[in-house]
Write a protein that holds these residues in place. Structure first.
Motif, PDB file in Angstrom:
ATOM      1  N   LEU A  56       0.806  -1.214   0.000  1.00 38.54           N
ATOM      2  CA  LEU A  56       0.000   0.000   0.000  1.00 38.54           C
ATOM      3  C   LEU A  56       0.843   1.270   0.000  1.00 38.54           C
ATOM      4  O   LEU A  56       0.374   2.338  -0.423  1.00 38.54           O
ATOM      5  CB  LEU A  56      -0.906   0.010   1.243  1.00 38.54           C
ATOM      6  CG  LEU A  56      -2.177  -0.835   1.201  1.00 38.54           C
ATOM      7  CD1 LEU A  56      -2.839  -0.829   2.568  1.00 38.54           C
ATOM      8  CD2 LEU A  56      -3.145  -0.309   0.153  1.00 38.54           C
ATOM      9  N   ASP A  57       2.081   1.175   0.466  1.00 35.84           N
ATOM     10  CA  ASP A  57       2.911   2.367   0.606  1.00 35.84           C
ATOM     11  C   ASP A  57       3.548   2.816  -0.704  1.00 35.84           C
ATOM     12  O   ASP A  57       4.174   3.870  -0.757  1.00 35.84           O
ATOM     13  CB  ASP A  57       4.024   2.119   1.627  1.00 35.84           C
ATOM     14  CG  ASP A  57       3.466   1.868   3.019  1.00 35.84           C
ATOM     15  OD1 ASP A  57       2.282   2.169   3.250  1.00 35.84           O
ATOM     16  OD2 ASP A  57       4.214   1.369   3.869  1.00 35.84           O
TER      17      ASP A  57
ATOM     18  N   ALA B  67      -5.169  -8.895  -0.633  1.00 29.77           N
ATOM     19  CA  ALA B  67      -4.848  -9.244   0.749  1.00 29.77           C
ATOM     20  C   ALA B  67      -6.046  -9.757   1.524  1.00 29.77           C
ATOM     21  O   ALA B  67      -5.946  -9.989   2.730  1.00 29.77           O
ATOM     22  CB  ALA B  67      -4.265  -8.024   1.471  1.00 29.77           C
ATOM     23  N   GLY B  68      -7.188  -9.939   0.863  1.00 30.11           N
ATOM     24  CA  GLY B  68      -8.327 -10.586   1.511  1.00 30.11           C
ATOM     25  C   GLY B  68      -9.378  -9.666   2.069  1.00 30.11           C
ATOM     26  O   GLY B  68     -10.291 -10.130   2.763  1.00 30.11           O
TER      27      GLY B  68
ATOM     28  N   ASN C  68      -7.137  -0.145  -3.693  1.00 32.18           N
ATOM     29  CA  ASN C  68      -8.176  -1.174  -3.648  1.00 32.18           C
ATOM     30  C   ASN C  68      -7.708  -2.496  -4.243  1.00 32.18           C
ATOM     31  O   ASN C  68      -8.148  -3.564  -3.811  1.00 32.18           O
ATOM     32  CB  ASN C  68      -9.429  -0.678  -4.369  1.00 32.18           C
ATOM     33  CG  ASN C  68     -10.162   0.399  -3.585  1.00 32.18           C
ATOM     34  OD1 ASN C  68     -10.152   0.393  -2.353  1.00 32.18           O
ATOM     35  ND2 ASN C  68     -10.778   1.343  -4.283  1.00 32.18           N
ATOM     36  N   ALA C  69      -6.810  -2.453  -5.226  1.00 31.32           N
ATOM     37  CA  ALA C  69      -6.271  -3.687  -5.788  1.00 31.32           C
ATOM     38  C   ALA C  69      -5.446  -4.441  -4.739  1.00 31.32           C
ATOM     39  O   ALA C  69      -5.542  -5.668  -4.623  1.00 31.32           O
ATOM     40  CB  ALA C  69      -5.417  -3.372  -7.020  1.00 31.32           C
TER      41      ALA C  69
ATOM     42  N   PRO D  84      -6.469  11.108  -8.716  1.00 28.31           N
ATOM     43  CA  PRO D  84      -6.939  10.461  -7.490  1.00 28.31           C
ATOM     44  C   PRO D  84      -7.611   9.120  -7.727  1.00 28.31           C
ATOM     45  O   PRO D  84      -7.534   8.222  -6.878  1.00 28.31           O
ATOM     46  CB  PRO D  84      -7.929  11.487  -6.913  1.00 28.31           C
ATOM     47  CG  PRO D  84      -7.455  12.809  -7.451  1.00 28.31           C
ATOM     48  CD  PRO D  84      -6.954  12.491  -8.835  1.00 28.31           C
ATOM     49  N   ALA D  85      -8.265   8.953  -8.880  1.00 31.56           N
ATOM     50  CA  ALA D  85      -8.888   7.664  -9.190  1.00 31.56           C
ATOM     51  C   ALA D  85      -7.835   6.575  -9.364  1.00 31.56           C
ATOM     52  O   ALA D  85      -8.071   5.405  -9.021  1.00 31.56           O
ATOM     53  CB  ALA D  85      -9.740   7.786 -10.456  1.00 31.56           C
ATOM     54  N   GLU D  86      -6.673   6.941  -9.877  1.00 27.26           N
ATOM     55  CA  GLU D  86      -5.579   5.979 -10.023  1.00 27.26           C
ATOM     56  C   GLU D  86      -5.053   5.550  -8.650  1.00 27.26           C
ATOM     57  O   GLU D  86      -4.754   4.372  -8.424  1.00 27.26           O
ATOM     58  CB  GLU D  86      -4.459   6.613 -10.838  1.00 27.26           C
ATOM     59  CG  GLU D  86      -3.268   5.711 -11.116  1.00 27.26           C
ATOM     60  CD  GLU D  86      -2.191   6.415 -11.911  1.00 27.26           C
ATOM     61  OE1 GLU D  86      -1.048   5.933 -11.893  1.00 27.26           O
ATOM     62  OE2 GLU D  86      -2.498   7.448 -12.540  1.00 27.26           O
TER      63      GLU D  86
END
Length: 406
Positions: free
Chosen positions: A362-363, A400-401, A394-395, A386-388
Motif C-alpha cells: 500500500l505504501d 490481501a483478503g 483497492n487492488a 486520485p482515481a488511479e
C-alpha cells in the motif's frame, strides 16, 4: 484430536481457541515462562475481527481497543493523499481495531488458559513423526521432555524451530536495510481520534494511530512507527540485530530525519521525544516456503509467512490461518487431506502478500507522490489522478483478503 501448538502468541492462542471450540484437545507450549504484555500497537483488519467475534471476543475488543475510522495516506509535509474508510465506516461487516499487541496477547492467554492447557517455559525445539503420531521435543528449565499428539502446529514466530525442519539452510531473516522504531506516547488526540495515518515515503515513513480512549486529562495513548532506511537493499543483506520485542530505541536516532515533521494536526518530533517506550526492530521477512506441512506438523502465522509490516497484515493473517486450520480439520476426517486443504487455502495468498509488501504494498503510492512532488502540492490532482490512487489501493486490499459486506 490431540493437538500441540508451539507458541503462545496471537496466532497460536487464536488457533487454540478455534480448535477447542471444534472439540479438539489442545495444549499450548510457550517458550517464555511468564508472558508479559510486550510490544506496542497493531491493527486488526475486519476479517480478523470477524474470527475473534466468532470466539466471543468482540466485547473485549471494544473495551480494549480503538475502532479505526479510516487510514489516511499523506506526504512528509502532512498533506493528505488519500483517505480510505475502514471497518464499519468502510462497508465491512466488522470494525477494524487499533490495539496494544501485548494486551491482546494477554487477553487471549487468559481466554485460552480457561479452556485448554497453556504451559509457559516450554520451548519446542524439534518435532519428529513416530508411528502416526507427532512427538514434540521440548526444552524446559528442568531439562528436556517429550510430548506426543496427533498434530503439532508451529506458531513460534519468525525464528521458528518447526520452520527449520522445512528449510534447514534458510539462514537469518532477509533485511532490505530499513529499521523501525515503534513507540507509544500520551498526547492530544489528532484528527478524529480514531484515524490511522501513514506519512512520508519508503526511505522515511511515519505511521501513527491511537490505541486507547482519551483519559481524564484529555491525552490519548498514541502508537507510532518510524521507518528509516539505513542501507540500500542488496542480496544476502541481514539485519544487524535479531528481531525481537525487547531492544530499546533512542530519539537521537530519529530526530535528524523526523525532527522537522510538524504538521497542522500532528507534532511528530514531540511524539518521539515524549515517548513512554520505544523499541527498535529491523524490517525483515523470509522467502515464501513451497510447503508448510511435514508429516504430522504444519505452520501458522510468522513461522509460516513472516512479512514486512505493511497493510496491517501480520496479526491479521495469523488469525486467518487459525480459522482456516480449524475449519479444514473440521471438514476433512483424514489429517493429510485436512492439512493440504489448509495449506492450499492460505499459503498462496500469504505468499502474494509477502511479495506485494516487498514492493512497498500500500505504501508504493507514497513513493510516487514523493517523486512527483517532493516539496508538496497545491492540488493532488495536478500531479496524479486520485482515481488511479484509489484503484491501486483497492487492488492491494482485494489481493490481501479485504471483503466488504456490500
Amino acid at each position: 484430536m490431540q493437538i500441540i501448538i508451539s507458541g503462545g502468541g496471537i496466532g497460536g492462542l487464536t488457533a487454540a481457541l478455534a480448535l477447542q471450540a471444534r472439540g479438539h484437545e489442545v495444549t499450548v507450549l510457550e517458550a517464555v515462562r511468564e508472558p508479559r504484555p510486550l510490544g506496542v500497537g497493531i491493527n486488526l483488519l475486519p476479517h480478523a475481527v470477524a474470527v475473534l467475534d466468532g470466539l466471543g471476543l468482540l466485547p473485549a475488543l471494544h473495551e480494549m481497543a480503538v475502532e479505526t475510522s479510516a487510514l489516511v495516506f499523506a506526504n512528509r509535509h502532512g498533506q493528505p493523499i488519500y483517505r480510505d474508510p475502514r471497518g464499519l465506516a468502510g462497508g465491512y461487516s466488522h470494525p477494524q481495531f487499533s490495539i496494544h499487541r501485548g494486551e491482546l496477547q494477554m487477553r487471549l492467554w487468559a481466554e485460552a488458559s480457561a479452556k485448554v492447557t497453556v504451559l509457559g517455559g516450554q520451548r519446542v525445539v524439534n518435532v519428529r513423526d513416530d508411528g502416526g503420531r507427532a512427538v514434540a521435543e521440548i526444552e524446559t528449565a528442568d531439562g528436556p521432555r517429550e510430548l506426543a499428539a496427533d498434530l503439532v502446529v508451529g506458531a513460534d514466530g519468525i525464528h521458528s524451530a518447526l520452520r527449520r525442519r522445512l528449510a534447514p539452510d534458510e539462514g537469518p531473516p532477509r533485511w532490505r536495510g530499513v529499521m523501525m522504531w515503534r513507540g507509544t506516547t500520551w498526547a492530544p488526540p489528532f484528527l478524529d481520534g480514531r484515524t490511522m495515518v501513514q506519512a512520508g515515503h519508503s526511505r522515511a515513513k511515519f505511521v501513527v494511530y491511537p490505541i486507547g480512549a482519551p483519559r481524564a486529562d484529555g491525552l490519548q495513548l498514541i502508537n507510532w512507527v518510524a521507518d528509516r532506511r539505513l542501507r540500500e537493499p542488496e542480496p544476502g543483506l541481514t539485519a544487524p540485530d535479531r528481531a525481537d520485542w525487547s531492544r530499546p530505541g533512542r530519539p537521537e536516532d530519529l530526530l535528524p530525519t523526523f525532527g522537522r515533521w510538524r504538521f497542522d494536526w500532528l507534532d511528530v518530533p514531540g511524539l518521539i521525544t515524549r515517548a513512554e517506550q520505544m523499541l527498535e526492530w529491523p524490517m525483515v521477512d523470509r522467502d515464501p516456503l513451497p510447503r508448510w506441512r511435514l508429516g504430522r506438523s504444519t505452520l501458522l502465522g510468522d513461522s509460516a509467512h513472516p512479512m514486512y509490516p505493511i497493510g496491517s497484515n501480520g496479526a491479521t493473517q495469523a488469525i486467518m490461518d487459525a480459522q482456516a486450520l480449524a475449519e479444514a480439520l473440521g471438514a476433512h476426517a483424514d489429517l493429510d487431506t485436512a492439512l493440504a486443504a489448509y495449506e492450499d487455502e492460505r499459503r498462496p495468498m500469504c505468499a502474494r502478500i509477502v511479495e506485494m509488501n516487498r514492493q512497498e504494498g500500500l505504501d508504493a503510492i507514497l513513493d510516487r507522490v514523493e517523486a512527483l512532488a517532493p516539496d508538496g502540492f497545491a492540488d493532488l490532482a495536478d500531479i496524479i489522478d486520485p482515481a488511479e490512487v484509489a484503484a491501486e489501493i483497492n487492488a492491494y486490499k482485494a489481493a490481501a483478503g479485504h471483503r466488504t459486506a456490500r
